[in-house]
Design an enzyme around this catalytic site. Structure first.
Site, mmCIF file in Angstrom:
data_model
loop_
_atom_site.group_PDB
_atom_site.id
_atom_site.type_symbol
_atom_site.label_atom_id
_atom_site.label_comp_id
_atom_site.label_asym_id
_atom_site.label_seq_id
_atom_site.Cartn_x
_atom_site.Cartn_y
_atom_site.Cartn_z
ATOM 1 N N ASP A 80 10.160 -6.227 -9.226
ATOM 2 C CA ASP A 80 9.329 -5.479 -8.282
ATOM 3 C C ASP A 80 8.645 -4.345 -9.042
ATOM 4 O O ASP A 80 9.299 -3.646 -9.824
ATOM 5 C CB ASP A 80 10.195 -4.919 -7.153
ATOM 6 C CG ASP A 80 9.359 -4.334 -6.029
ATOM 7 O OD1 ASP A 80 8.953 -5.092 -5.149
ATOM 8 O OD2 ASP A 80 9.123 -3.111 -6.045
ATOM 9 N N ILE A 81 7.336 -4.174 -8.825
ATOM 10 C CA ILE A 81 6.622 -3.065 -9.463
ATOM 11 C C ILE A 81 6.972 -1.779 -8.721
ATOM 12 O O ILE A 81 6.801 -1.688 -7.506
ATOM 13 C CB ILE A 81 5.096 -3.302 -9.438
ATOM 14 C CG1 ILE A 81 4.745 -4.612 -10.148
ATOM 15 C CG2 ILE A 81 4.365 -2.132 -10.090
ATOM 16 C CD1 ILE A 81 3.285 -4.998 -10.054
ATOM 17 N N GLU A 123 3.823 -7.310 -4.680
ATOM 18 C CA GLU A 123 4.153 -6.850 -6.027
ATOM 19 C C GLU A 123 5.511 -7.385 -6.470
ATOM 20 O O GLU A 123 6.161 -6.823 -7.343
ATOM 21 C CB GLU A 123 4.139 -5.317 -6.092
ATOM 22 C CG GLU A 123 5.254 -4.622 -5.352
ATOM 23 C CD GLU A 123 5.004 -4.416 -3.865
ATOM 24 O OE1 GLU A 123 5.709 -3.582 -3.286
ATOM 25 O OE2 GLU A 123 4.128 -5.071 -3.282
#
Length: 198
Positions: A80-81, A123
């Site tokens: 996950d960003i 994301e």
């Protein structure tokens, strides 16, 4: 036709057959190209070029079957960003798309041909690492995390990722494997982000 027909008829027949064959070839080539294009659109994320969710279940089930058959280790990493919403909010969605594209390019450059990378959400990403036990997968994931952290996306802002990692183990199924991996990702985010949790 040249043996049984007059020369003029044989020539006409040959010309018609040649033209028909040429049109058939062109048509089949166009159909093949269109089919390949539609298949890519159906299986790949248009922004990042990574695989989308449509093949995820099938590929992971194949990885599980191979593990059970030959005991080749396989690991799943969920990515996950960090603070991606703030990137979109402060810099705009176009810059957010640039981040997604560049990070995806890093993923594609790092994985092997036997591995597979997916964009599963805005994301959120998954990478399935074949022939990778917990130690190998952790080294890969941590190197990837460091590479993203050191990459110059913006002059005044770092981008980082959080990673959850789960090797497939006896007693797991597809659902539990994904669940454990998600839990590790949530722990990575809860414990401060920009880290790998196994």
């Amino acid at each position: 036709s040249w043996y049984v027909l007059p020369p003029e008829s044989a020539a006409r027949f040959t010309a018609v057959l040649t033209i028909t064959s040429l049109f058939a070839y062109i048509t089949m080539h166009q159909i093949y190209t269109l089919h390949a294009s539609l298949k890519e659109q159906a299986t790949k994320d248009p922004l990042t070029g990574l695989l989308n969710r449509s093949l995820l279940k099938t590929h992971l089930q194949q990885a599980i079957a191979q593990n059970k058959r030959s005991e080749i280790p396989v690991s799943l990493i969920s990515i996950d960003i960090d603070h991606f919403k703030s990137i979109n909010d402060s810099l705009g969605h176009e810059q957010g798309d640039v981040v997604l594209e560049k990070i995806s390019a890093l993923f594609k450059a790092r994985i092997r041909e036997s591995d597979s990378a997916y964009r599963v959400g805005g994301e959120e990403f998954l990478i399935c690492l074949h022939n990778a036990d917990e130690k190998n997968a952790f080294e890969f994931a941590n190197d990837l995390r460091q590479q993203v952290e050191q990459y110059s996306f913006f002059p005044d802002r770092n981008v980082t990722i959080s990673i959850g990692l789960t090797p497939f183990k006896e007693g797991m199924n597809l659902s539990s494997w994904l669940k454990f991996c998600d839990e590790k990702l949530y722990r990575a985010k809860e414990e401060g982000r920009n880290r790998v949790i196994v």
